[in-house]
Structures are given as structure tokens and as C-alpha cells.
Motif scaffolding. Structure first.
Motif, PDB file in Angstrom:
ATOM      1  N   LEU A  98      44.076  68.422  41.949  1.00  0.00           N
ATOM      2  CA  LEU A  98      44.166  69.883  41.670  1.00  0.00           C
ATOM      3  C   LEU A  98      45.834  69.891  41.251  1.00  0.00           C
ATOM      4  O   LEU A  98      46.394  69.661  42.165  1.00  0.00           O
ATOM      5  CB  LEU A  98      43.582  70.757  42.503  1.00  0.00           C
ATOM      6  N   ARG A  99      46.206  69.916  39.943  1.00  0.00           N
ATOM      7  CA  ARG A  99      47.257  70.067  39.587  1.00  0.00           C
ATOM      8  C   ARG A  99      47.932  71.304  38.810  1.00  0.00           C
ATOM      9  O   ARG A  99      47.143  71.515  37.917  1.00  0.00           O
ATOM     10  CB  ARG A  99      47.847  68.685  38.931  1.00  0.00           C
ATOM     11  N   CYS A 100      48.848  72.103  39.058  1.00  0.00           N
ATOM     12  CA  CYS A 100      49.450  72.843  38.167  1.00  0.00           C
ATOM     13  C   CYS A 100      50.535  72.359  37.395  1.00  0.00           C
ATOM     14  O   CYS A 100      51.536  71.552  37.787  1.00  0.00           O
ATOM     15  CB  CYS A 100      50.079  74.094  39.080  1.00  0.00           C
ATOM     16  N   VAL A 101      50.665  72.700  36.226  1.00  0.00           N
ATOM     17  CA  VAL A 101      51.578  72.158  35.253  1.00  0.00           C
ATOM     18  C   VAL A 101      52.338  73.557  34.513  1.00  0.00           C
ATOM     19  O   VAL A 101      51.738  74.208  34.086  1.00  0.00           O
ATOM     20  CB  VAL A 101      51.118  71.075  34.395  1.00  0.00           C
ATOM     21  N   ASP A 102      53.689  73.378  34.280  1.00  0.00           N
ATOM     22  CA  ASP A 102      54.538  74.529  33.478  1.00  0.00           C
ATOM     23  C   ASP A 102      55.170  73.697  32.522  1.00  0.00           C
ATOM     24  O   ASP A 102      55.622  72.480  32.636  1.00  0.00           O
ATOM     25  CB  ASP A 102      55.608  75.045  34.823  1.00  0.00           C
ATOM     26  N   PHE A 103      54.747  74.258  31.353  1.00  0.00           N
ATOM     27  CA  PHE A 103      55.595  73.885  30.122  1.00  0.00           C
ATOM     28  C   PHE A 103      56.642  74.743  29.626  1.00  0.00           C
ATOM     29  O   PHE A 103      56.380  75.740  29.521  1.00  0.00           O
ATOM     30  CB  PHE A 103      54.374  73.647  29.105  1.00  0.00           C
ATOM     31  N   ALA A 104      57.972  74.151  29.449  1.00  0.00           N
ATOM     32  CA  ALA A 104      58.974  74.807  28.753  1.00  0.00           C
ATOM     33  C   ALA A 104      58.731  75.462  27.461  1.00  0.00           C
ATOM     34  O   ALA A 104      57.802  74.879  26.582  1.00  0.00           O
ATOM     35  CB  ALA A 104      60.231  73.991  28.937  1.00  0.00           C
ATOM     36  N   PRO A 105      59.259  76.477  26.927  1.00  0.00           N
ATOM     37  CA  PRO A 105      59.310  76.920  25.608  1.00  0.00           C
ATOM     38  C   PRO A 105      59.449  75.593  24.718  1.00  0.00           C
ATOM     39  O   PRO A 105      60.350  75.040  24.672  1.00  0.00           O
ATOM     40  CB  PRO A 105      60.342  77.893  25.400  1.00  0.00           C
TER      41      PRO A 105
END
Length: 197
Positions: A98-105
Motif C-alpha cells: 500500500l503506497r501513496c505517491v505525490d507527483f510535482a506539478p
């Protein structure tokens, strides 16, 4: 809601968070001596930045077998061992991630394939799912992609807003298409260890 009050969850530390999105919190349940459900632990997500801080991962939980064994907190102990090893790839062999991923603009990850069945849910912003066939699908908050060991990439087309997705990755049997076996292909994602499945 048990003995815990909302104030117990108030501290929200950045824990290496690189985006401007809200910090997330994990609650793990268990049982007390009377067999009643309790929150056994709760903590803020721990973030690991990649690609010069334009991408960040937080592994909220892993399992290492299926079906998972919850007795005597075996699953919790195995999760701690997997994370502490520093060898977790995108997929945990014979288990789940279970992984959360944040992507920059404006960020686009490399085209890649994992040998897994993945559920990807957009939590914040909008993310395009791009496939190696050239197909591209915009996904908005709440949209779900079911990735079945295909070559794909995630693209945050916004120039100003971070995007966030939650993924559940499950190891799968070898995939054979037209007589060719398709395995993991991380392309140029050199910062990530191979999954080993």
C-alpha cells in the motif's frame, strides 16, 4: 470510537513530505485482551523523496504472504522487517504494498511495468495514465485504474498543483502475451530497487 480521541491524532509532522498536500495518517487496528477492536498504533506517513524531490513515496503497509496471517501480529512484524530492509521494490514478492505517491506539478514518471495487479486511486489533483500503445486517459479525484502488468506512466499535467495517488500493488503469476513473458521493467527508474518477483 474506542478510547482514542481526535486529539490523539492531532500531531501531523512533515516526515520528509515534499509536496504542499496535507500530511496523511495511518491507523492500524487490533484486538485487546477482551477481543474488542482497538487502534493498536497510529502515526503520520513517512515520505521518501525521489527524482530531486519531484516525486515522493510513502509505504503505508505491506504484506508478505496470501492469505495474510494476522495471528500474534505476524503481519505487522513482517511489514516492519520489509520496510527496514531497504530492499522493497515497487512490488513485494508474494504479497502486497500500500503506497501513496505525490507527483510535482508537470511531473511525468518514466514508462514502466511491474509484475503485479495494481489498483491506483487519484486522491488529489488530476493525473493522466499513459500507456505504451499511445493511449492516454485523464483521471480525476476518485478515479481508479486497474493496472494489469502493463507498460504505463503517470503524468501530472498541472503546472501549479501537486497530485496524489494511492496504490495497492499485488504480486501476480507470470504474464505471457503472444508467447512472450512480460516481467518488471523499471526503464530508467534507477533509484528504485528491483522487486525480485
Amino acid at each position: 470510537m474506542g478510547d482514542a480521541s481526535s486529539s490523539d491524532f492531532a500531531p501531523r509532522h512533515d516526515n520528509n513530505k515534499v509536496s504542499d498536500l496535507p500530511q496523511l495518517h495511518r491507523l492500524i487496528t487490533g484486538h485487546n485482551e477482551e477481543g474488542k477492536a482497538i487502534v493498536q498504533s497510529h502515526n503520520d506517513f513517512e515520505w521518501v523523496p525521489y527524482d530531486s524531490g519531484r516525486l515522493a513515496f510513502s509505504v503505508a503497509y505491506t504484506t508478505s504472504e496470501f492469505p495474510v496471517d494476522l495471528n500474534k501480529d505476524k503481519d505487522i512484524d513482517e511489514h516492519k522487517t520489509v520496510v527496514a530492509s531497504g530492499n522493497l521494490g515497487l512490488v513485494n514478492p508474494k504479497g502486497t504494498v500500500l503506497r501513496c505517491v505525490d507527483f510535482a506539478p508537470g511531473y511525468a514518471c518514466d514508462m514502466h511495468r511491474t509484475k503485479s495487479l495494481d489498483y491506483g486511486i487519484v486522491l488529489e489533483g488530476e493525473v493522466d495514465m499513459v500507456l505504451d500503445s499511445g493511449e492516454s486517459y485523464p483521471m480525476k479525484r476518485g478515479d481508479v485504474a486497474v493496472q494489469r502488468a502493463t507498460q504505463h506512466q503517470w503524468v501530472n499535467r498541472s503546472k501549479t498543483e501537486w497530485a496524489r495517488m494511492m496504490f495497492v500493488l499485488q504480486d501476480c503469476q507470470p504474464l505471457i502475451v503472444n508467447g512472450e513473458e512480460y516481467g518488471e521493467d523499471l526503464n530508467q527508474m534507477e533509484d528504485l530497487p528491483a522487486s525480485g518477483n
